[in-house]
Design an enzyme around this catalytic site. Structure first.
Site, PDB file in Angstrom:
ATOM      1  N   HIS A  74       0.855  -1.188   0.000  1.00  0.00           N
ATOM      2  CA  HIS A  74       0.000   0.000   0.000  1.00  0.00           C
ATOM      3  C   HIS A  74       0.895   1.242   0.000  1.00  0.00           C
ATOM      4  CE1 HIS A  74      -4.164  -1.563   1.278  1.00  0.00           C
ATOM      5  NE2 HIS A  74      -3.475  -2.565   0.787  1.00  0.00           N
ATOM      6  N   TYR A 202      -8.613   5.970   7.836  1.00  0.00           N
ATOM      7  CA  TYR A 202      -8.623   6.339   9.256  1.00  0.00           C
ATOM      8  C   TYR A 202      -9.558   7.534   9.376  1.00  0.00           C
ATOM      9  CZ  TYR A 202      -4.367   3.547  10.103  1.00  0.00           C
ATOM     10  OH  TYR A 202      -3.462   2.531  10.231  1.00  0.00           O
ATOM     11  N   PRO A 291      -3.163   0.608  19.219  1.00  0.00           N
ATOM     12  CA  PRO A 291      -3.034   0.033  17.872  1.00  0.00           C
ATOM     13  C   PRO A 291      -3.009   1.040  16.730  1.00  0.00           C
ATOM     14  CG  PRO A 291      -5.261  -0.295  18.726  1.00  0.00           C
ATOM     15  CD  PRO A 291      -4.454   0.280  19.850  1.00  0.00           C
ATOM     16  N   LYS A 295       1.977   0.022  14.967  1.00  0.00           N
ATOM     17  CA  LYS A 295       3.412  -0.033  15.257  1.00  0.00           C
ATOM     18  C   LYS A 295       3.818  -1.280  16.066  1.00  0.00           C
ATOM     19  CE  LYS A 295       5.480   3.205  13.198  1.00  0.00           C
ATOM     20  NZ  LYS A 295       5.070   2.565  11.947  1.00  0.00           N
ATOM     21  N   TYR A 383       4.772   6.253   9.731  1.00  0.00           N
ATOM     22  CA  TYR A 383       3.893   5.124   9.406  1.00  0.00           C
ATOM     23  C   TYR A 383       4.651   4.044   8.633  1.00  0.00           C
ATOM     24  CZ  TYR A 383      -0.628   2.907   8.337  1.00  0.00           C
ATOM     25  OH  TYR A 383      -1.683   2.037   8.261  1.00  0.00           O
TER      26      TYR A 383
HETATM   27  C1  DHB Z   1      -4.813  -2.687  11.220  1.00  0.00           C
HETATM   28  C2  DHB Z   1      -4.613  -2.366  12.546  1.00  0.00           C
HETATM   29  C3  DHB Z   1      -4.098  -1.139  12.862  1.00  0.00           C
HETATM   30  O1  DHB Z   1      -3.882  -0.802  14.146  1.00  0.00           O
HETATM   31  C4  DHB Z   1      -3.780  -0.202  11.901  1.00  0.00           C
HETATM   32  O2  DHB Z   1      -3.316   1.018  12.257  1.00  0.00           O
HETATM   33  C5  DHB Z   1      -3.966  -0.540  10.584  1.00  0.00           C
HETATM   34  C6  DHB Z   1      -4.484  -1.780  10.244  1.00  0.00           C
HETATM   35  C7  DHB Z   1      -5.383  -4.012  10.863  1.00  0.00           C
HETATM   36  O3  DHB Z   1      -5.616  -4.818  11.756  1.00  0.00           O
HETATM   37  O4  DHB Z   1      -5.665  -4.229   9.678  1.00  0.00           O
END
Ligand code: DHB
Length: 390
Positions: A74, A202, A291, A295, A383
């Site tokens: 991506h 997001y 999450p 990271k 990221y």
């Molecule tokens: C996923 C989880 C995340 O915390 C994130 O920032 C992006 C993707 C996932 O589980 O797909």
């Protein structure tokens, strides 16, 4: 009977398995223990995004070729707020990308690689206590699959067994760590549906945060902000779709059957010490991040890249020099990742007690990111992952 190995690794998650793999490449023998079964490890749903660094290590060490066939690259994400989407173009901003490749697939690859190389990996084997770490013969005391006592003596012990780490107790003693709690959690679903967008979304909305992620062309992963005490079974599927849809205004989600749901509580944590004598902690045993920004696993891999080099120098070169700088090197990245995860979380979620001022300030913050190349560049750099120390 006391068994001997060079490095005893507690935990067969990403950190433990990758460390064992890197040590094996350097010719250093290890034993990896995990209290879970192979099936549990290979099927537990976790995050899905790999930094470019993580992918490069998987490829370079021959741990995974599936990351390029099953996984997908991506080159950006969408930040959505105030009814509009804004693309953060990683490729243009930093010339790097991320890979959508679920953590349990990484674990399948690492387990297969380790077993194919005839390396010692023990499932359903619990570590109960790590002792004598101030001597040069630290030991792991544990319990095998049939309830038998086991004792492994090593040159070095590594705790990679996640946030409920027993190795951490030995390393930090009474020192504990730095904590931060959050007044929300994520409600996660897996559903059978086509992707709703090409890239991850997001979203900051008046109803709270949502993340529209993916797993494959047929299966999608989505999350929305909820109360930490939320009962995952409290909603019907129709209610879940309404709640998700309301949190990404301006986008139409592709709906389908929801076949798994879970509530992920989160917090930030960094242990006060990562190393003591002949024991170290890595991954979630040493730190936890919320999450948002994915990271966790990437940080675990970065820790073990640094530790593997230090152990190689110690065990093959007889010098503790790199081990002495392990903590400082690892913590520099850990605190950057803590900041990034906290920042993404605070910028995108709605705190239960947020005032109108707070909500408007948050939109100002989001605008100052998406409307500035430097702002987008900061997000993209973090990221996709800062370079690993060479
Ligand atoms: C996923 C989880 C995340 O915390 C994130 O920032 C992006 C993707 C996932 O589980 O797909």
């Amino acid at each position: 009977m006391t068994e001997r190995t060079r490095v005893a690794i507690v935990g067969a998650g990403p950190a433990g398995l990758m460390l064992a793999h890197l040590l094996d490449h350097a010719g250093i023998e290890s034993i990896v223990l995990d209290s879970r079964t192979r099936h549990e490890i290979e099927t537990t749903v976790r995050a899905g995004i790999l930094e470019q660094n993580t992918v490069e290590i998987l490829r370079q060490t021959g741990a995974s070729d599936r990351v390029d066939t099953v996984g997908s690259r991506h080159d950006g994400i969408e930040l959505r707020f105030d009814g509009a989407g804004h693309r953060i173009d990683f490729a243009d901003l930093v010339g790097r990308g991320v890979w959508l490749y679920p953590q349990h697939e990484v674990l399948k690859d690492l387990i297969a690689a380790r077993l194919a190389a005839g390396q010692d990996l023990r499932f359903s084997t619990r570590a109960d206590e790590v002792v004598d770490i101030d001597s040069d013969r630290p030991r792991v005391l544990g319990t095998g699959p049939d309830g038998e006592a086991i004792e492994i003596e090593a040159d070095f012990v590594v705790g990679a067994e996640g946030s409920r780490s027993i190795t951490r107790d030995a390393v930090t003693g009474a020192h504990g760590g730095f904590f931060r709690e959050y007044p929300f959690a994520w409600f996660g679903v897996l559903c059978e549906a086509p992707p709703s967008a090409d890239e991850l979304i997001y979203s900051n909305s008046p109803e709270g945060f949502a993340l529209i992620s993916q797993r494959s062309p047929e299966v999608q992963r989505m999350y929305f902000q909820c109360d930490p005490d939320q009962d995952p079974d409290a909603y019907t599927e129709a209610q879940l779709w309404d709640m998700l849809q309301a949190r990404v205004p301006g986008t139409t989600l592709q709906e389908g059957s929801i076949f798994q749901r879970d509530v992920l509580r989160f917090r930030s944590f960094v242990a006060h010490r990562l190393l003591r004598g002949r024991a170290a902690i890595v991954g979630d045993a040493a730190h936890t991040v919320p999450p948002t920004g994915a990271k966790g696993m990437n940080l675990a891999i970065a820790d073990v890249v640094v530790l593997a080099r230090a152990l190689e120098r110690l065990l093959l070169g007889g010098s503790a020099e790199l081990l002495e700088s392990f903590e400082e090197t690892a913590l520099a990245r850990i605190w950057k990742a803590q900041h990034f995860s906290w920042w993404m979380t605070s910028m995108l979620h709605r705190a239960p007690d947020a005032s109108d001022f707070d909500n408007r300030r948050q939109l100002g913050e989001l605008r100052s990111v998406v409307e500035s190349r430097n702002g987008r560049g900061f997000l993209a750099e973090a990221y996709t992952g800062w370079p690993l120390p060479v």
